[in-house]
Write a protein that holds these residues in place. Structure first.
Motif, PDB file in Angstrom:
ATOM      1  N   LYS A  63       2.868  -1.187   4.368  1.00  0.00           N
ATOM      2  CA  LYS A  63       2.440  -0.348   3.735  1.00  0.00           C
ATOM      3  C   LYS A  63       3.574   1.517   4.179  1.00  0.00           C
ATOM      4  CE  LYS A  63      -1.476   3.089   5.070  1.00  0.00           C
ATOM      5  NZ  LYS A  63      -2.443   3.526   5.937  1.00  0.00           N
ATOM      6  N   GLU A 107      -5.800  -3.783   5.794  1.00  0.00           N
ATOM      7  CA  GLU A 107      -4.744  -3.750   5.274  1.00  0.00           C
ATOM      8  C   GLU A 107      -3.694  -4.430   6.305  1.00  0.00           C
ATOM      9  OE1 GLU A 107      -5.280   0.640   6.364  1.00  0.00           O
ATOM     10  OE2 GLU A 107      -7.164   0.979   4.912  1.00  0.00           O
ATOM     11  N   ASP A 108      -3.923  -4.586   7.307  1.00  0.00           N
ATOM     12  CA  ASP A 108      -3.189  -5.504   8.045  1.00  0.00           C
ATOM     13  C   ASP A 108      -2.216  -6.216   7.171  1.00  0.00           C
ATOM     14  OD1 ASP A 108      -3.319  -4.112  10.012  1.00  0.00           O
ATOM     15  OD2 ASP A 108      -4.795  -4.932  11.150  1.00  0.00           O
ATOM     16  N   LYS A 120     -11.849  -1.761  -1.813  1.00  0.00           N
ATOM     17  CA  LYS A 120     -12.454  -2.280  -1.098  1.00  0.00           C
ATOM     18  C   LYS A 120     -13.283  -3.571  -1.207  1.00  0.00           C
ATOM     19  CE  LYS A 120      -9.341   1.003   1.512  1.00  0.00           C
ATOM     20  NZ  LYS A 120      -9.931   1.387   2.812  1.00  0.00           N
ATOM     21  N   ILE A 177       1.152  -1.468   0.227  1.00  0.00           N
ATOM     22  CA  ILE A 177       0.067  -0.288  -0.104  1.00  0.00           C
ATOM     23  C   ILE A 177       0.727   1.088   0.280  1.00  0.00           C
ATOM     24  CG2 ILE A 177      -1.797   1.334   1.579  1.00  0.00           C
ATOM     25  CD1 ILE A 177      -2.785  -1.618   2.519  1.00  0.00           C
ATOM     26  N   GLU A 235      -4.191   6.687  -1.257  1.00  0.00           N
ATOM     27  CA  GLU A 235      -3.015   5.582  -0.860  1.00  0.00           C
ATOM     28  C   GLU A 235      -3.952   4.598  -2.010  1.00  0.00           C
ATOM     29  OE1 GLU A 235      -2.966   4.812   4.137  1.00  0.00           O
ATOM     30  OE2 GLU A 235      -4.457   4.418   3.112  1.00  0.00           O
ATOM     31  N   SER A 237       1.126   5.126   0.708  1.00  0.00           N
ATOM     32  CA  SER A 237       0.705   6.371   0.848  1.00  0.00           C
ATOM     33  C   SER A 237       1.409   7.707   0.612  1.00  0.00           C
ATOM     34  CB  SER A 237       0.274   5.751   2.317  1.00  0.00           C
ATOM     35  OG  SER A 237      -0.251   6.938   3.072  1.00  0.00           O
ATOM     36  N   LEU A 281      -7.471   3.442  -3.227  1.00  0.00           N
ATOM     37  CA  LEU A 281      -7.665   2.452  -2.146  1.00  0.00           C
ATOM     38  C   LEU A 281      -9.160   3.639  -1.697  1.00  0.00           C
ATOM     39  CD1 LEU A 281      -5.504   0.728  -0.037  1.00  0.00           C
ATOM     40  CD2 LEU A 281      -6.672  -0.607  -1.160  1.00  0.00           C
TER      41      LEU A 281
END
Length: 502
Positions: free
Chosen positions: A456, A451-452, A443, A403, A412, A405, A438
């Motif tokens: 990122k 996200e985990d 999603k 991801i 993102e 950012s 995103l």
């Protein structure tokens, strides 16, 4: 398609009329004369003079004599094709082949409309053209990069999906009894080229020429001979044969003869090369088959990269062909339109990573090419996959997902990247990446998204413009950002001083 609307004579006549009109308008305005006033002075009708100034009519000799005498301008100056210095860039643009080469029709612009714009505001158009020329010089903008930028804009305007080409591919598959649910092979396509289109395939000649080692193929139209480099892999050969079929099946004659191409004569050839490549990608990776597999991948409750690799390997294609095909299918079939495609190349040991191909659907996401002497952010997965490839010599390819950012932005992107060695350039590696914004829509589409699950990283555009603190990947100081900051401080200090005196 034919976008060369002007033949040579028409272009020359158009240019002569327009130059005369521009001169007449400039002289009239310099003398503070309105069209009405010029008509009264010369005895010529206002509508007639208006059409002359717009480049639609060229006056006869007796009318030029009247204009010359009443405006007190030498006859020879009026009929000369030489423009004054402040209008010279317009003359250069109009006299060159650029009006023939710019694909105006592609963007719904008629040549006559462009002539009217130039005639109605010559000074402003001149300033605009001069600005474009200076920008082009600063960024080393070549004719090639100009055409590729025009093509990229055309792709982006259509979300990189072309129904007419997709339909032609479907028709071809049906006509030649190809099973769209099985991998297509080079043998399948070679047979069609030989039997249907009378090709001769030569896999020996090209490899004899050491200077041509970067070429995959050369097509010789005189006797329909296709020279193919003998060391290319199966996926590359399949793509080459698919492009040749496209040229023939779509009856495209104005084409390029090498892959990769080394020169072109017109924008038509650049456009037709794209059309043939699009056809080839759609033939090798049929849309319905891919959409079905992606639907299954997106429905998984956990991210399983092996499933994505299985999809890629189910087609006889390179990673780049697959990723580019995603830019066709995701916007059309899944309404995922906020995405970008990037291809980076890197010479081992060099501090420079070159952005050699880009496409931005819906939004103009960073990065972009032509960053002069700046270093792209090393935190991008696109560059990290190249680094992974180069530090692990056993690997034939490297893959990654993260991801990204962007600093000072709420945006993102979920970015997938694949890196491989360039098979035709020694110690050159490259990566292809696709990034998807995103958004809530994305999603919802990606059931596996969590996200985990993904690494990122905060990323910048270039080191020179990046404000990320304590960046271990930084290779250059943010001097551009620092300069902007200093200028802002000076501006604020000056403003405070002014306020203190008021």
């Amino acid at each position: 398609m034919n976008y060369e609307s002007f033949n040579k004579n028409t272009l020359e006549e158009e240019y002569i009329r327009l130059v005369f009109g521009l001169k007449l308008k400039q002289i009239r305005t310099d003398k503070n004369l309105s069209l009405f006033g010029l008509a009264k002075l010369t005895g010529l009708s206002k509508s007639y003079l208006n059409e002359i100034e717009k480049g639609k009519k060229y006056p006869k000799t007796d009318k030029i004599v009247i204009l010359s005498e009443k405006l007190e301008v030498p006859y020879d100056h009026l009929v000369s094709l030489k423009l004054d210095k402040n209008l010279a860039p317009i003359g250069e643009i109009l006299q060159s082949k650029i009006l023939k080469e710019i694909p105006l029709d592609l963007f719904g612009i008629q040549e006559n409309n462009l002539i009217d714009i130039i005639a109605n505001a010559p000074a402003k158009v001149n300033a605009f053209i001069s600005t474009i020329i200076k920008i082009a010089q600063n960024y080393n903008l070549t004719r090639e990069s100009f055409f590729l930028a025009a093509l990229r804009s055309y792709q982006e305007a259509h979300n990189n999906y072309f129904e007419d080409i997709e339909t032609k591919v479907t028709d071809f598959i049906k006509a030649y009894q190809i099973n769209p649910n099985k991998p297509i092979t080079s043998k399948d396509l070679e047979e069609i080229l030989i039997e249907e289109y009378g090709y001769t395939i030569d896999s020996e000649e090209l490899s004899k020429h050491q200077k041509l080692s970067e070429l995959r193929n050369i097509y010789i139209p005189k006797n329909k001979t296709l020279l193919v480099y003998n060391d290319i892999n199966e996926a590359q050969k399949t793509f080459i044969f698919a492009k040749e079929i496209a040229y023939n099946y779509l009856q495209i004659e104005n084409r390029l003869y090498t892959f990769p191409w080394i020169k072109f004569e017109s924008f038509d050839q650049v456009l037709n090369n794209f059309i043939a490549s699009y056809f080839a990608g759609a033939l090798i990776i049929p849309k319905d088959n891919l959409a079905q597999k992606l639907t299954h991948l997106f429905s998984l409750q956990t991210w399983q990269p092996i499933q994505l690799h299985k999809i890629i390997r189910s087609y006889n294609c390179s990673d780049e062909t697959f990723y580019q095909r995603l830019t066709n299918i995701l916007p059309k079939h899944f309404n995922i339109k906020n995405l970008f495609f990037l291809r980076f190349t890197h010479k081992e040991g060099s501090p420079v990573h070159r952005l050699s191909k880009e496409l931005h659907i819906t939004q103009q996401q960073s990065p972009h090419a032509n960053r002069n002497n700046e270093h792209y952010c090393r935190r991008w997965i696109a560059i990290k996959t190249i680094q992974d490839l180069e530090t692990s010599k056993e690997k034939k390819s490297a893959y990654g997902i993260q991801i990204s950012s962007y600093e000072n932005s709420q945006k993102e992107y979920l970015v997938l990247s694949a890196a491989t060695a360039d098979p035709f350039k020694e110690k050159i590696n490259r990566s292809v990446s696709i990034g998807m914004l995103l958004s809530p829509h994305l999603k919802r589409k990606l059931h596996f998204f969590d996200e985990d699950t993904f690494i990122k990283k905060t990323v910048g555009v270039t080191c020179e413009t990046c404000a990320v603190q304590n960046c271990n990947e930084r290779v250059a100081e943010p001097y551009i950002l620092m300069k902007q900051s200093r200028n802002k401080e000076i501006e604020n200090t000056v403003e405070n001083i002014i306020q203190s005196y008021t």
